[in-house]
Design an enzyme around this catalytic site. Structure first.
Site, PDB file in Angstrom:
ATOM      1  N   ASP A  52     -53.567  75.169 -74.954  1.00 51.94           N
ATOM      2  CA  ASP A  52     -54.250  76.444 -75.165  1.00 51.94           C
ATOM      3  C   ASP A  52     -55.566  76.511 -74.408  1.00 51.94           C
ATOM      4  O   ASP A  52     -56.074  75.506 -73.911  1.00 51.94           O
ATOM      5  CB  ASP A  52     -54.534  76.647 -76.658  1.00 51.94           C
ATOM      6  CG  ASP A  52     -53.265  76.795 -77.479  1.00 51.94           C
ATOM      7  OD1 ASP A  52     -52.221  77.133 -76.891  1.00 51.94           O
ATOM      8  OD2 ASP A  52     -53.319  76.584 -78.701  1.00 51.94           O
ATOM      9  N   TYR A 110     -52.029  63.407 -79.809  1.00 49.93           N
ATOM     10  CA  TYR A 110     -53.193  64.285 -79.716  1.00 49.93           C
ATOM     11  C   TYR A 110     -54.345  63.695 -80.530  1.00 49.93           C
ATOM     12  O   TYR A 110     -54.134  63.043 -81.557  1.00 49.93           O
ATOM     13  CB  TYR A 110     -52.878  65.677 -80.266  1.00 49.93           C
ATOM     14  CG  TYR A 110     -52.162  66.592 -79.304  1.00 49.93           C
ATOM     15  CD1 TYR A 110     -52.876  67.438 -78.452  1.00 49.93           C
ATOM     16  CD2 TYR A 110     -50.773  66.603 -79.240  1.00 49.93           C
ATOM     17  CE1 TYR A 110     -52.216  68.281 -77.573  1.00 49.93           C
ATOM     18  CE2 TYR A 110     -50.100  67.448 -78.353  1.00 49.93           C
ATOM     19  CZ  TYR A 110     -50.830  68.280 -77.528  1.00 49.93           C
ATOM     20  OH  TYR A 110     -50.187  69.108 -76.657  1.00 49.93           O
TER      21      TYR A 110
END
Length: 244
Positions: A52, A110
């Site tokens: 994103d 992540y």
């Protein structure tokens, strides 16, 4: 013809994510510009994942196919000559044509960074979420165990999702404190749109008592997005590792 697996790092602050967009600058577009200058043509660049706007990558893998004969080390040096300072190539190697940076991936890791100081740090605004309430990382570590295993994460993805299969296997999850920094690390065989950011927002709701102790498993099973926490801001999120 050969296929190159190229590993890059990037600061996503100035970009609207990885994927090329019509009216916004993306990491992929900037990288393709550099590829065109080095290889003399606009090659197709296949990435390992979407990220994103504002999200960073410590390790991002991509592939290009080329007929040009150039040493892998020179590919690294040449591309870095044309890339801006917030994107860097760190590795290049040849792989089989059956290899795909996304579909050959076994898991991704992540890291979400939370700055848990009382006063915000202006130097971390683009790189960590400022959260001033005290975080009980030991408590949240126990609660986060509910994320482990193979589960349907319908309630932990954005309504913008473009996939039908919402089942994912979370292999590991942890929260670790280093001074005022708290690191949330999660590894899974894949992630849904905004999944990690919703995980973080949910854990912060648990930290604040907005979600009761032991309730996380039920929230996951409910597949109800409204029962999970807010979507944490993108600036604290880093694609940390891609495993093949």
């Amino acid at each position: 013809m050969k296929r190159l697996l190229i590993t890059i790092q990037y600061d996503g602050s100035a970009y609207h994510g990885w994927q090329v967009q019509k009216n916004a600058l993306s990491v992929q577009e900037v990288f393709q510009n550099a590829v065109e200058k080095v290889f003399g043509k606009r090659l197709d660049v296949k990435g390992c994942s979407r990220t994103d706007s504002g999200v960073h990558a410590n390790m991002y893998c991509l592939c290009i196919d080329t007929e040009m004969s150039i040493e892998n080390e020179n590919v690294v040096l040449a591309l870095n000559t044309y890339l801006p300072s917030d994107i860097a190539v760190i590795d290049c190697k040849e792989v089989d044509f059956e290899f795909h940076p996304r579909y050959s991936c076994k898991s991704k890791e992540y890291v979400y960074k939370i700055y848990n100081g009382r006063i915000r740090n202006p130097f971390l605004e683009k790189y960590a979420l400022h959260y001033r309430f005290p975080i009980d990382e030991e408590y949240l570590n126990k609660e986060a165990l509910a994320f482990l295993g193979t589960q349907d994460y319908s309630g932990f993805c954005s309504v913008k999702r473009d996939v039908e299969d919402t089942v994912r296997t979370v292999k590991s999850v942890s929260l670790k404190r280093e001074g005022d920094m708290v690191y949330f690390t999660v590894e899974a065989d894949g992630f849904l749109y905004n999944m990690v950011r919703i995980m973080v927002g949910t854990l912060l709701f648990i930290n604040e008592g907005k979600i009761k102790e032991g309730e996380l498993s039920d929230i996951i099973e409910s597949k109800n997005r409204k029962r999970a926490g807010k979507t944490a801001k993108p600036q604290g999120l880093y694609l940390n590792k891609v495993n093949y």
